[in-house]
Design a protein around this motif. Sequence first.
Motif, PDB file in Angstrom:
ATOM      1  N   ASP A 111       0.843  -1.199   0.000  1.00 56.88           N
ATOM      2  CA  ASP A 111       0.000   0.000   0.000  1.00 56.88           C
ATOM      3  C   ASP A 111       0.877   1.248   0.000  1.00 56.88           C
ATOM      4  OD1 ASP A 111      -2.219  -1.593   0.156  1.00 56.88           O
ATOM      5  OD2 ASP A 111      -2.638  -1.192   2.272  1.00 56.88           O
ATOM      6  N   VAL A 158       2.067   5.068   0.671  1.00 55.99           N
ATOM      7  CA  VAL A 158       1.928   6.133   1.658  1.00 55.99           C
ATOM      8  C   VAL A 158       2.936   7.214   1.284  1.00 55.99           C
ATOM      9  CG1 VAL A 158       3.583   5.063   3.259  1.00 55.99           C
ATOM     10  CG2 VAL A 158       1.926   6.733   4.121  1.00 55.99           C
ATOM     11  N   SER A 204      -5.434   5.800  -0.651  1.00 57.98           N
ATOM     12  CA  SER A 204      -4.760   4.650  -0.074  1.00 57.98           C
ATOM     13  C   SER A 204      -5.322   4.458   1.324  1.00 57.98           C
ATOM     14  CB  SER A 204      -3.249   4.893  -0.010  1.00 57.98           C
ATOM     15  OG  SER A 204      -2.606   3.948   0.822  1.00 57.98           O
ATOM     16  N   LEU A 206      -3.738   4.400   3.865  1.00 62.67           N
ATOM     17  CA  LEU A 206      -2.993   5.335   4.708  1.00 62.67           C
ATOM     18  C   LEU A 206      -2.824   6.640   3.931  1.00 62.67           C
ATOM     19  CD1 LEU A 206      -1.880   5.069   7.572  1.00 62.67           C
ATOM     20  CD2 LEU A 206       0.369   4.599   6.604  1.00 62.67           C
ATOM     21  N   HIS A 263       1.495  -4.652   9.030  1.00 61.97           N
ATOM     22  CA  HIS A 263       1.042  -4.323   7.673  1.00 61.97           C
ATOM     23  C   HIS A 263       2.122  -3.480   7.002  1.00 61.97           C
ATOM     24  CE1 HIS A 263      -2.445  -3.860   4.834  1.00 61.97           C
ATOM     25  NE2 HIS A 263      -1.655  -2.896   4.386  1.00 61.97           N
ATOM     26  N   SER A 264       2.554  -3.917   5.847  1.00 59.70           N
ATOM     27  CA  SER A 264       3.588  -3.184   5.115  1.00 59.70           C
ATOM     28  C   SER A 264       2.991  -2.032   4.328  1.00 59.70           C
ATOM     29  CB  SER A 264       4.317  -4.120   4.137  1.00 59.70           C
ATOM     30  OG  SER A 264       5.080  -5.081   4.826  1.00 59.70           O
ATOM     31  N   TYR A 265       3.699  -0.902   4.360  1.00 51.54           N
ATOM     32  CA  TYR A 265       3.373   0.260   3.534  1.00 51.54           C
ATOM     33  C   TYR A 265       4.646   0.671   2.809  1.00 51.54           C
ATOM     34  CZ  TYR A 265      -0.833   0.639   6.425  1.00 51.54           C
ATOM     35  OH  TYR A 265      -2.020   0.378   7.070  1.00 51.54           O
ATOM     36  N   THR A 266       4.510   1.043   1.527  1.00 51.93           N
ATOM     37  CA  THR A 266       5.668   1.449   0.740  1.00 51.93           C
ATOM     38  C   THR A 266       5.604   2.947   0.479  1.00 51.93           C
ATOM     39  OG1 THR A 266       5.616  -0.706  -0.377  1.00 51.93           O
ATOM     40  CG2 THR A 266       7.026   0.981  -1.334  1.00 51.93           C
ATOM     41  N   THR A 316      10.670  -1.554   0.731  1.00 49.74           N
ATOM     42  CA  THR A 316       9.555  -1.383   1.654  1.00 49.74           C
ATOM     43  C   THR A 316      10.063  -1.541   3.084  1.00 49.74           C
ATOM     44  OG1 THR A 316       7.978  -2.235   0.017  1.00 49.74           O
ATOM     45  CG2 THR A 316       7.291  -2.298   2.332  1.00 49.74           C
ATOM     46  N   THR A 369      -0.513  -1.068  11.930  1.00 53.26           N
ATOM     47  CA  THR A 369      -1.082   0.222  11.562  1.00 53.26           C
ATOM     48  C   THR A 369      -1.286   1.078  12.810  1.00 53.26           C
ATOM     49  OG1 THR A 369      -2.136  -0.744   9.617  1.00 53.26           O
ATOM     50  CG2 THR A 369      -3.021   1.354  10.410  1.00 53.26           C
TER      51      THR A 369
END
Length: 319
Positions: free
Chosen positions: A164, A166, A173, A175, A199-202, A229, A235
């Motif tokens: 996802d 950010v 998104s 986020l 939770h991964s965010y890129t 990432t 979150t």
Amino acid sequence: MTAHATAARSLHTVLGSGPAGTALARALVRRGHAVRLVDRQGQGPAVEGVERYAADVSTVEGAREAMAGAAVVYHCVNVAYHLQAEVMPRVQEALLAAVAATGARLVVLDTLYPYGETGGAVMTEDSPWKATSGKGRMRAELDEKYLAAHREGRARVALGRSADFVGPGVLNSSLGAAVFPGALTGGQVLGLGDIDLPHSYTNIADVARGLAILGERPEGDGRVWHLPTAPAVSTREILTMIEKRVGRSLDVVIMAELRPFGPFDEQFVAEYAEMFYQHIEPQIVDSSAFEQAFGASPTPLTETVDATVAWYGEWLAQQ
């Protein structure tokens, strides 16, 4: 002019002017490339060093016009969820035909959807593709066709997968605009599913930098890469980081089941429901293969949150 300088000024064409395409165009300019940014309108705010160009890349003619003279083409085109099953295969067909004719290399911005539900297992480039959702199966089929075109010598293709988004400029998104405006103004902040799961965010800047590296490094062709990432945290931990920066407690609305909220309208919610599994199991992306191959580390989440809070503060002031 040296051979290196000639290569550095080769034309790089970015298809799609959303947050990823725009960030990528800027990154390519900073890296010394001539850049063309393509969408259907060819309009929008001026980006220094970038030529804006209008074309419909869902047709072979439009795609060939858009990439005329380009050494590298980046596919960052996206459309509304309810149009993806119809439009994205058409775009792929047009792009593969066009790069076969022009000889340009193709770098594709990709999603995690082909993996489907993982049960919380860490996702690497070797993870099985087990998608059961319509969008996940569609993306997996597209990716198989890209890789087949490369294997068969019809195109030179690299795929960069992102978690996802950010970061500055990212609105739609999980986020994005459902989180930061409320955090800054005291309004409601959306929390999807179980926000205590990792939770991964890129960072959108890492998406751009990762794609640019794939565009410059042909040894990455022919396979899927996870773009840089940061290590996954919950979150809730990110929301706590935001709280510290805005100086107030957040009014978090936990949405255990998807419904319209903020930028997400009823049509989006209906289309996204099949992807909601991403928010009720851990979603952990491992980008170590890319980091080791290309020497590119992800932006620390603290810096990502700093930059995003600052950008949203400026954005809100202009609304």
